[in-house]
Design a protein around this motif. Structure first.
Motif, PDB file in Angstrom:
ATOM      1  N   UNK A  91     104.642  39.538  -6.512  1.00 49.81           N
ATOM      2  CA  UNK A  91     103.442  38.726  -6.328  1.00 49.81           C
ATOM      3  C   UNK A  91     103.056  38.577  -4.873  1.00 49.81           C
ATOM      4  N   UNK A  92     104.039  38.244  -4.024  1.00 54.21           N
ATOM      5  CA  UNK A  92     103.758  38.072  -2.595  1.00 54.21           C
ATOM      6  C   UNK A  92     103.383  39.395  -1.957  1.00 54.21           C
ATOM      7  N   UNK A  93     104.104  40.465  -2.314  1.00 57.41           N
ATOM      8  CA  UNK A  93     103.859  41.761  -1.695  1.00 57.41           C
ATOM      9  C   UNK A  93     102.471  42.291  -2.046  1.00 57.41           C
ATOM     10  N   UNK A  94     101.999  42.028  -3.261  1.00 60.50           N
ATOM     11  CA  UNK A  94     100.658  42.479  -3.642  1.00 60.50           C
ATOM     12  C   UNK A  94      99.602  41.890  -2.710  1.00 60.50           C
ATOM     13  N   UNK A  95      99.697  40.582  -2.447  1.00 64.91           N
ATOM     14  CA  UNK A  95      98.756  39.936  -1.530  1.00 64.91           C
ATOM     15  C   UNK A  95      98.885  40.495  -0.116  1.00 64.91           C
ATOM     16  N   UNK A  96     100.127  40.706   0.311  1.00 62.38           N
ATOM     17  CA  UNK A  96     100.371  41.202   1.658  1.00 62.38           C
ATOM     18  C   UNK A  96      99.825  42.619   1.842  1.00 62.38           C
ATOM     19  N   UNK A  97      99.978  43.464   0.833  1.00 64.15           N
ATOM     20  CA  UNK A  97      99.464  44.837   0.914  1.00 64.15           C
ATOM     21  C   UNK A  97      97.944  44.825   1.052  1.00 64.15           C
ATOM     22  N   UNK A  98      97.285  43.950   0.300  1.00 66.02           N
ATOM     23  CA  UNK A  98      95.822  43.848   0.401  1.00 66.02           C
ATOM     24  C   UNK A  98      95.409  43.457   1.822  1.00 66.02           C
TER      25      UNK A  98
END
Length: 233
Positions: A91-98
């Motif tokens: 969940x956190x990584x998805x936001x960070x990648x964006x």
């Protein structure tokens, strides 16, 4: 017992290779994050930060810290074989990648023509901080801004024995700026690529571990190769 159970889950779900690859991808992303932290810290104390400001170095430090932290969480999830850690990580990584993709696009789309901006900075230093210009001229082996007669320090730096440089500093400054920009883009692209691969692997590992645990709990101690059987034999 815990290690036996983890190994049992790996065998049941076929996860060992994927788990190692997932840790490798997170290791690559973490190393890139550390690169961004170091680059940001160096840039904050670099003489040339006056040409780019402090916003970008601070952004590098923040992003690098977040990427390194999330990579460590991903590695911890692989070691612990925890679907819950993988869920938080994903969940956190998805936001960070964006956020990182947006940042890379901003860097990529920034105009190459920085002459006007550099000229304004050079003019302010010429009036208020000539020692900085002297340092830049020595470091880049140049004299003046666009030419040896364009705001040089000292005024005769093109013929002065200590200097003797006949080219202006604009081209070397642009070269340094483009070199740093390309390095950030390449490292950032590799980092985002590794994170996207790790994100996909993390989601798949979470799914496999969930299914394996559910199957294990439905028939505890009776499946072939169960660590409970081995430890009670």
């Amino acid at each position: 017992m815990a290690n036996d159970f983890g190994e049992y889950l790996d065998r049941l779900a076929g996860n060992q290779t994927m788990r190692l690859l997932h840790m490798t991808m997170n290791g690559i992303a973490g190393a890139a994050g550390i690169f961004f932290i170091v680059t940001g810290v160096i840039s904050l104390f670099d003489m040339y930060k006056v040409f780019g400001g402090s916003t970008v170095p601070i952004f590098y430090i923040v992003i690098g810290s977040l990427v390194t932290l999330i990579s460590l969480i991903g590695i911890a999830g692989s070691i612990k074989r925890s679907q819950y850690v993988f869920g938080t990580y994903s969940g956190i990584l998805t936001l960070l990648v964006v956020v990182q993709i947006i940042g890379l696009l901003v860097v990529w789309l920034r105009p190459f023509d920085v002459e006007d901006k550099f000229s304004n900075v050079w003019e302010k230093m010429y009036e208020n901080d000539p020692d900085s210009i002297r340092y830049i001229e020595k470091d880049l082996k140049c004299c003046g801004f666009t030419s040896p007669v364009d705001m040089p320090v000292p005024a005769n730096c093109s013929v002065k024995k200590k200097f003797g440089f006949v080219r202006g500093c604009l081209k070397p400054l642009e070269h340094e700026w483009r070199h740093s920009r390309h390095m950030v883009l390449w490292v950032g692209a590799a980092m985002v690529g590794a994170q996207i691969v790790a994100l996909g692997m993390g989601a798949e590992l979470a799914r496999r571990y969930k299914n394996a645990r559910e199957g294990y709990q439905r028939v505890p101690g009776h499946m072939e190769g169960s660590p409970l059987i081995r430890n009670t034999a």
